[in-house]
Design a protein around this motif. Structure first.
Motif, PDB file in Angstrom:
ATOM      1  N   MET A  34       0.804  -1.197   0.000  1.00 22.52           N
ATOM      2  CA  MET A  34       0.015   0.037  -0.193  1.00 22.52           C
ATOM      3  C   MET A  34       0.922   1.314  -0.028  1.00 22.52           C
ATOM      4  O   MET A  34       1.855   1.381   0.589  1.00 22.52           O
ATOM      5  CB  MET A  34      -0.926  -0.059   1.048  1.00 22.52           C
ATOM      6  CG  MET A  34      -1.913   0.870   1.436  1.00 22.52           C
ATOM      7  SD  MET A  34      -3.146   0.625   2.614  1.00 22.52           S
ATOM      8  CE  MET A  34      -4.568   0.635   1.314  1.00 22.52           C
ATOM      9  N   GLY A  35       0.619   2.430  -0.664  1.00 20.81           N
ATOM     10  CA  GLY A  35       1.149   3.345  -0.933  1.00 20.81           C
ATOM     11  C   GLY A  35       1.044   4.418   0.367  1.00 20.81           C
ATOM     12  O   GLY A  35       0.084   4.238   1.047  1.00 20.81           O
ATOM     13  N   ALA A  36       1.835   5.486   0.145  1.00 19.45           N
ATOM     14  CA  ALA A  36       1.594   6.480   1.253  1.00 19.45           C
ATOM     15  C   ALA A  36       0.450   7.490   0.821  1.00 19.45           C
ATOM     16  O   ALA A  36       0.099   7.581  -0.436  1.00 19.45           O
ATOM     17  CB  ALA A  36       2.958   7.476   1.038  1.00 19.45           C
ATOM     18  N   ARG A  37       0.010   8.233   1.623  1.00 16.74           N
ATOM     19  CA  ARG A  37      -1.053   9.124   1.296  1.00 16.74           C
ATOM     20  C   ARG A  37      -0.790  10.274   0.395  1.00 16.74           C
ATOM     21  O   ARG A  37       0.586  10.847   0.711  1.00 16.74           O
ATOM     22  CB  ARG A  37      -1.643   9.927   3.028  1.00 16.74           C
ATOM     23  CG  ARG A  37      -2.540  10.848   2.538  1.00 16.74           C
ATOM     24  CD  ARG A  37      -2.804  11.620   4.125  1.00 16.74           C
ATOM     25  NE  ARG A  37      -1.824  12.394   4.466  1.00 16.74           N
ATOM     26  CZ  ARG A  37      -2.086  13.915   3.895  1.00 16.74           C
ATOM     27  NH1 ARG A  37      -2.726  14.221   3.108  1.00 16.74           N
ATOM     28  NH2 ARG A  37      -1.032  14.605   4.429  1.00 16.74           N
ATOM     29  N   VAL A  38      -1.506  10.673  -0.371  1.00 21.51           N
ATOM     30  CA  VAL A  38      -1.313  11.768  -1.500  1.00 21.51           C
ATOM     31  C   VAL A  38      -1.490  13.194  -0.554  1.00 21.51           C
ATOM     32  O   VAL A  38      -2.663  13.098  -0.173  1.00 21.51           O
ATOM     33  CB  VAL A  38      -1.911  11.555  -2.438  1.00 21.51           C
ATOM     34  CG1 VAL A  38      -1.943  12.701  -3.515  1.00 21.51           C
ATOM     35  CG2 VAL A  38      -1.667  10.216  -3.389  1.00 21.51           C
ATOM     36  N   PRO A  39      -0.461  14.021  -0.507  1.00 16.68           N
ATOM     37  CA  PRO A  39      -0.932  15.219  -0.033  1.00 16.68           C
ATOM     38  C   PRO A  39      -2.114  15.800  -0.653  1.00 16.68           C
ATOM     39  O   PRO A  39      -2.379  15.669  -1.844  1.00 16.68           O
ATOM     40  CB  PRO A  39       0.368  15.993  -0.374  1.00 16.68           C
ATOM     41  CG  PRO A  39       1.273  15.172  -0.629  1.00 16.68           C
ATOM     42  CD  PRO A  39       0.835  13.956  -1.286  1.00 16.68           C
ATOM     43  N   SER A  40      -2.711  16.826   0.196  1.00 16.17           N
ATOM     44  CA  SER A  40      -3.891  17.685  -0.484  1.00 16.17           C
ATOM     45  C   SER A  40      -3.392  18.700  -1.358  1.00 16.17           C
ATOM     46  O   SER A  40      -2.300  18.996  -1.459  1.00 16.17           O
ATOM     47  CB  SER A  40      -4.646  18.452   0.671  1.00 16.17           C
ATOM     48  OG  SER A  40      -3.917  19.336   1.324  1.00 16.17           O
ATOM     49  N   VAL A  41      -4.330  19.305  -2.410  1.00 12.93           N
ATOM     50  CA  VAL A  41      -3.936  20.332  -3.091  1.00 12.93           C
ATOM     51  C   VAL A  41      -3.451  21.244  -2.451  1.00 12.93           C
ATOM     52  O   VAL A  41      -2.639  21.978  -2.813  1.00 12.93           O
ATOM     53  CB  VAL A  41      -5.548  20.732  -3.820  1.00 12.93           C
ATOM     54  CG1 VAL A  41      -5.168  21.871  -4.724  1.00 12.93           C
ATOM     55  CG2 VAL A  41      -5.830  19.624  -4.869  1.00 12.93           C
ATOM     56  N   VAL A  42      -3.896  21.814  -1.480  1.00 11.29           N
ATOM     57  CA  VAL A  42      -3.324  22.976  -0.559  1.00 11.29           C
ATOM     58  C   VAL A  42      -1.980  22.573   0.028  1.00 11.29           C
ATOM     59  O   VAL A  42      -0.980  23.562  -0.324  1.00 11.29           O
ATOM     60  CB  VAL A  42      -4.286  23.380   0.761  1.00 11.29           C
ATOM     61  CG1 VAL A  42      -3.579  24.537   1.648  1.00 11.29           C
ATOM     62  CG2 VAL A  42      -5.647  23.670   0.187  1.00 11.29           C
TER      63      VAL A  42
END
Length: 58
Positions: free
Chosen positions: A1-9
């Motif tokens: 499983m991959g890491a969390r994708v950062p938010s647009v902000v």
């Protein structure tokens, strides 16, 4: 499983880009997907016009 994708902000703040640009990048990744790990080079700030490429012949 991959890491969390950062938010647009978060992406916009970290890379000093417009939120719309970060959103376009995330949308592209979601629609096109990824074929696996790749080396990516990201420049932290633009070079002044006429300056040579790093490692290039000056």
């Amino acid at each position: 499983m991959g890491a969390r994708v950062p938010s647009v902000v978060e992406l916009a703040s970290e890379f000093g880009i417009a939120a719309s640009t970060a959103q376009k990048a995330l949308t592209h990744l979601k629609t096109k997907g990824s074929s696996g790990p790749r080396a990516v080079s990201v420049r932290s700030s633009p070079r002044p016009a006429g300056s040579p490429e790093p490692g290039g012949d000056a």
